[in-house]
Motif scaffolding. Structure first.
Motif, PDB file in Angstrom:
ATOM      1  N   ASN A 185      -5.559  87.234  -9.388  1.00 40.40           N
ATOM      2  CA  ASN A 185      -4.579  87.660  -8.394  1.00 40.40           C
ATOM      3  C   ASN A 185      -4.790  86.958  -7.058  1.00 40.40           C
ATOM      4  O   ASN A 185      -3.838  86.576  -6.388  1.00 40.40           O
ATOM      5  N   TYR A 186      -6.056  86.805  -6.647  1.00 43.74           N
ATOM      6  CA  TYR A 186      -6.391  86.260  -5.335  1.00 43.74           C
ATOM      7  C   TYR A 186      -7.273  85.030  -5.493  1.00 43.74           C
ATOM      8  O   TYR A 186      -8.102  84.949  -6.399  1.00 43.74           O
ATOM      9  N   PHE A 187      -7.111  84.109  -4.553  1.00 43.84           N
ATOM     10  CA  PHE A 187      -7.871  82.864  -4.543  1.00 43.84           C
ATOM     11  C   PHE A 187      -8.465  82.683  -3.146  1.00 43.84           C
ATOM     12  O   PHE A 187      -7.735  82.739  -2.151  1.00 43.84           O
ATOM     13  N   TYR A 188      -9.775  82.463  -3.085  1.00 46.05           N
ATOM     14  CA  TYR A 188     -10.489  82.430  -1.807  1.00 46.05           C
ATOM     15  C   TYR A 188     -10.976  81.021  -1.495  1.00 46.05           C
ATOM     16  O   TYR A 188     -11.572  80.348  -2.346  1.00 46.05           O
ATOM     17  N   PHE A 189     -10.739  80.619  -0.244  1.00 45.99           N
ATOM     18  CA  PHE A 189     -11.199  79.332   0.255  1.00 45.99           C
ATOM     19  C   PHE A 189     -12.059  79.585   1.484  1.00 45.99           C
ATOM     20  O   PHE A 189     -11.536  79.908   2.561  1.00 45.99           O
ATOM     21  N   PRO A 190     -13.412  79.481   1.334  1.00 46.29           N
ATOM     22  CA  PRO A 190     -14.291  79.713   2.484  1.00 46.29           C
ATOM     23  C   PRO A 190     -13.882  78.861   3.685  1.00 46.29           C
ATOM     24  O   PRO A 190     -13.532  77.682   3.540  1.00 46.29           O
ATOM     25  N   GLN A 191     -13.932  79.459   4.858  1.00 45.62           N
ATOM     26  CA  GLN A 191     -13.472  78.780   6.060  1.00 45.62           C
ATOM     27  C   GLN A 191     -14.354  77.605   6.442  1.00 45.62           C
ATOM     28  O   GLN A 191     -13.931  76.731   7.200  1.00 45.62           O
ATOM     29  N   ASP A 192     -15.598  77.570   5.927  1.00 44.67           N
ATOM     30  CA  ASP A 192     -16.467  76.429   6.234  1.00 44.67           C
ATOM     31  C   ASP A 192     -16.201  75.244   5.311  1.00 44.67           C
ATOM     32  O   ASP A 192     -16.858  74.206   5.407  1.00 44.67           O
ATOM     33  N   GLY A 193     -15.226  75.380   4.411  1.00 44.67           N
ATOM     34  CA  GLY A 193     -14.853  74.274   3.535  1.00 44.67           C
ATOM     35  C   GLY A 193     -15.702  74.114   2.297  1.00 44.67           C
ATOM     36  O   GLY A 193     -15.461  73.208   1.489  1.00 44.67           O
ATOM     37  N   SER A 194     -16.679  74.987   2.117  1.00 40.57           N
ATOM     38  CA  SER A 194     -17.568  74.860   0.961  1.00 40.57           C
ATOM     39  C   SER A 194     -16.815  75.152  -0.340  1.00 40.57           C
ATOM     40  O   SER A 194     -15.907  75.979  -0.369  1.00 40.57           O
ATOM     41  N   ARG A 195     -17.179  74.421  -1.385  1.00 45.78           N
ATOM     42  CA  ARG A 195     -16.641  74.588  -2.735  1.00 45.78           C
ATOM     43  C   ARG A 195     -15.117  74.412  -2.768  1.00 45.78           C
ATOM     44  O   ARG A 195     -14.439  74.972  -3.631  1.00 45.78           O
ATOM     45  N   TYR A 196     -14.594  73.617  -1.850  1.00 45.48           N
ATOM     46  CA  TYR A 196     -13.147  73.460  -1.748  1.00 45.48           C
ATOM     47  C   TYR A 196     -12.552  72.856  -3.014  1.00 45.48           C
ATOM     48  O   TYR A 196     -11.554  73.362  -3.554  1.00 45.48           O
ATOM     49  N   SER A 197     -13.151  71.766  -3.510  1.00 43.06           N
ATOM     50  CA  SER A 197     -12.590  71.077  -4.670  1.00 43.06           C
ATOM     51  C   SER A 197     -12.535  72.000  -5.881  1.00 43.06           C
ATOM     52  O   SER A 197     -11.519  72.047  -6.604  1.00 43.06           O
ATOM     53  N   GLU A 198     -13.611  72.751  -6.093  1.00 42.86           N
ATOM     54  CA  GLU A 198     -13.655  73.688  -7.213  1.00 42.86           C
ATOM     55  C   GLU A 198     -12.585  74.760  -7.080  1.00 42.86           C
ATOM     56  O   GLU A 198     -11.875  75.078  -8.037  1.00 42.86           O
ATOM     57  N   ARG A 199     -12.457  75.315  -5.875  1.00 44.75           N
ATOM     58  CA  ARG A 199     -11.466  76.379  -5.646  1.00 44.75           C
ATOM     59  C   ARG A 199     -10.045  75.847  -5.766  1.00 44.75           C
ATOM     60  O   ARG A 199      -9.159  76.528  -6.277  1.00 44.75           O
ATOM     61  N   PHE A 200      -9.826  74.637  -5.279  1.00 44.60           N
ATOM     62  CA  PHE A 200      -8.482  74.059  -5.349  1.00 44.60           C
ATOM     63  C   PHE A 200      -8.062  73.838  -6.800  1.00 44.60           C
ATOM     64  O   PHE A 200      -6.930  74.155  -7.193  1.00 44.60           O
ATOM     65  N   THR A 201      -8.967  73.295  -7.615  1.00 45.19           N
ATOM     66  CA  THR A 201      -8.660  73.050  -9.022  1.00 45.19           C
ATOM     67  C   THR A 201      -8.331  74.349  -9.741  1.00 45.19           C
ATOM     68  O   THR A 201      -7.379  74.418 -10.536  1.00 45.19           O
ATOM     69  N   PHE A 202      -9.086  75.406  -9.451  1.00 44.40           N
ATOM     70  CA  PHE A 202      -8.853  76.710 -10.068  1.00 44.40           C
ATOM     71  C   PHE A 202      -7.486  77.251  -9.666  1.00 44.40           C
ATOM     72  O   PHE A 202      -6.725  77.767 -10.500  1.00 44.40           O
ATOM     73  N   LEU A 203      -7.136  77.146  -8.380  1.00 44.27           N
ATOM     74  CA  LEU A 203      -5.831  77.597  -7.887  1.00 44.27           C
ATOM     75  C   LEU A 203      -4.703  76.827  -8.562  1.00 44.27           C
ATOM     76  O   LEU A 203      -3.728  77.416  -9.060  1.00 44.27           O
ATOM     77  N   LYS A 204      -4.813  75.512  -8.596  1.00 47.63           N
ATOM     78  CA  LYS A 204      -3.764  74.662  -9.172  1.00 47.63           C
ATOM     79  C   LYS A 204      -3.540  74.988 -10.641  1.00 47.63           C
ATOM     80  O   LYS A 204      -2.385  75.148 -11.087  1.00 47.63           O
ATOM     81  N   GLU A 205      -4.621  75.122 -11.415  1.00 43.68           N
ATOM     82  CA  GLU A 205      -4.494  75.420 -12.840  1.00 43.68           C
ATOM     83  C   GLU A 205      -3.804  76.760 -13.068  1.00 43.68           C
ATOM     84  O   GLU A 205      -2.961  76.890 -13.960  1.00 43.68           O
TER      85      GLU A 205
ATOM     86  N   TRP B 206     -12.420  87.873   3.033  1.00 45.23           N
ATOM     87  CA  TRP B 206     -13.872  87.728   2.854  1.00 45.23           C
ATOM     88  C   TRP B 206     -14.137  87.531   1.371  1.00 45.23           C
ATOM     89  O   TRP B 206     -13.735  88.340   0.545  1.00 45.23           O
ATOM     90  N   ASN B 207     -14.805  86.426   1.068  1.00 46.06           N
ATOM     91  CA  ASN B 207     -15.117  86.110  -0.320  1.00 46.06           C
ATOM     92  C   ASN B 207     -16.468  86.721  -0.690  1.00 46.06           C
ATOM     93  O   ASN B 207     -17.511  86.293  -0.194  1.00 46.06           O
ATOM     94  N   MET B 208     -16.438  87.728  -1.567  1.00 51.17           N
ATOM     95  CA  MET B 208     -17.664  88.425  -1.938  1.00 51.17           C
ATOM     96  C   MET B 208     -18.624  87.501  -2.691  1.00 51.17           C
ATOM     97  O   MET B 208     -19.838  87.651  -2.609  1.00 51.17           O
ATOM     98  N   GLU B 209     -18.088  86.542  -3.424  1.00 45.88           N
ATOM     99  CA  GLU B 209     -18.932  85.652  -4.219  1.00 45.88           C
ATOM    100  C   GLU B 209     -19.828  84.786  -3.335  1.00 45.88           C
ATOM    101  O   GLU B 209     -21.009  84.583  -3.631  1.00 45.88           O
ATOM    102  N   THR B 210     -19.244  84.286  -2.250  1.00 42.99           N
ATOM    103  CA  THR B 210     -20.015  83.432  -1.341  1.00 42.99           C
ATOM    104  C   THR B 210     -20.506  84.189  -0.113  1.00 42.99           C
ATOM    105  O   THR B 210     -21.298  83.649   0.659  1.00 42.99           O
TER     106      THR B 210
END
Length: 216
Positions: free
Chosen positions: A100-120, A46-50
């Motif tokens: 430590n943890y990276f969250y990807f909302p299951q509805d796909g929202s903010r995916y590009s932003e989250r992916f870039t953060f994870l990759k970096e 569960w992503n507290m931010e979203t």
């Protein structure tokens, strides 16, 4: 979703192209062992931010030096498969003062932003760990040599495999310091045995035999 994220990481990262997808993450064979970026996935996060249900990813960065492990195989109580998958040293994001943890909302929202953060983060952390621990000499310098100037309080107080990684690296890299390192480690081992640390209890009856094999 995790499988697709790993595939996209591999396809979009020049650094990760040096690895191959394996199991839960990325694997690279080296001349002296391996480097692994293992990524645990928890689908019920569960992503507290979203405030939304999300996939939670937890990367860890693992380095193995075969020479510190293989000599010990005849003495381990673990089966050979477990031993061969064991790492010498590992870090997560928290240990590296990053996420430590990276969250990807299951509805796909903010995916590009989250992916870039994870990759970096993965690229930065992997480069930091695998550069800092490029050789057995590096492992000795960062993890074992500090014992010469510090008390045994800096040593791990659980597990047993580290005992023999530390001793072997000392013997290989700085044999003139080995007696001092051994003495400090054995003090920790005695304390852990008295305390009833399960892994130390397993190896303690064979300790003299193990040390003889190491030092001959």
């Amino acid at each position: 979703m995790k499988k697709e994220i790993l595939q996209q990481l591999m396809a979009s990262s020049e650094y990760l192209s040096g690895f191959r997808l394996k199991g839960e993450g990325f694997f690279k064979k080296t001349s002296d062992g391996w480097e692994v970026i293992e990524i645990e996935g928890y689908t019920r996060g569960w992503n507290m931010e979203t405030d939304k249900p999300a996939l939670r990813l937890y990367p860890i960065y693992l380095r193995r030096f075969d020479i510190l492990h293989k000599w010990f195989e005849p003495f381990s109580f673990k089966d050979l498969k477990d031993q061969r998958s064991n790492y010498t040293i590992g870090f997560d994001g928290k240990m590296l003062d990053t996420s430590n943890y990276f969250y990807f909302p299951q509805d796909g929202s903010r995916y590009s932003e989250r992916f870039t953060f994870l990759k970096e983060n993965i690229e930065k952390n992997a480069k930091a760990v695998f550069t800092r621990y490029a050789t057995v000499e590096d492992f000795y310098r960062h993890k074992v040599q500090p014992l010469l100037d510090n008390g045994i309080s800096i040593l791990p107080n659980v597990g047993a495999d580290w005992i023999f990684f530390y001793l072997k690296s000392s013997q290989l890299v700085a044999p003139h310091n080995y007696p001092i390192i051994r003495n400090k480690i054995m003090k920790q081992v005695e304390m852990m045995n008295r305390r009833g640390e399960p892994n130390v209890i397993e190896i303690y009856p064979k300790l003299n035999e193990i040390l003889n094999a190491l030092e001959q």
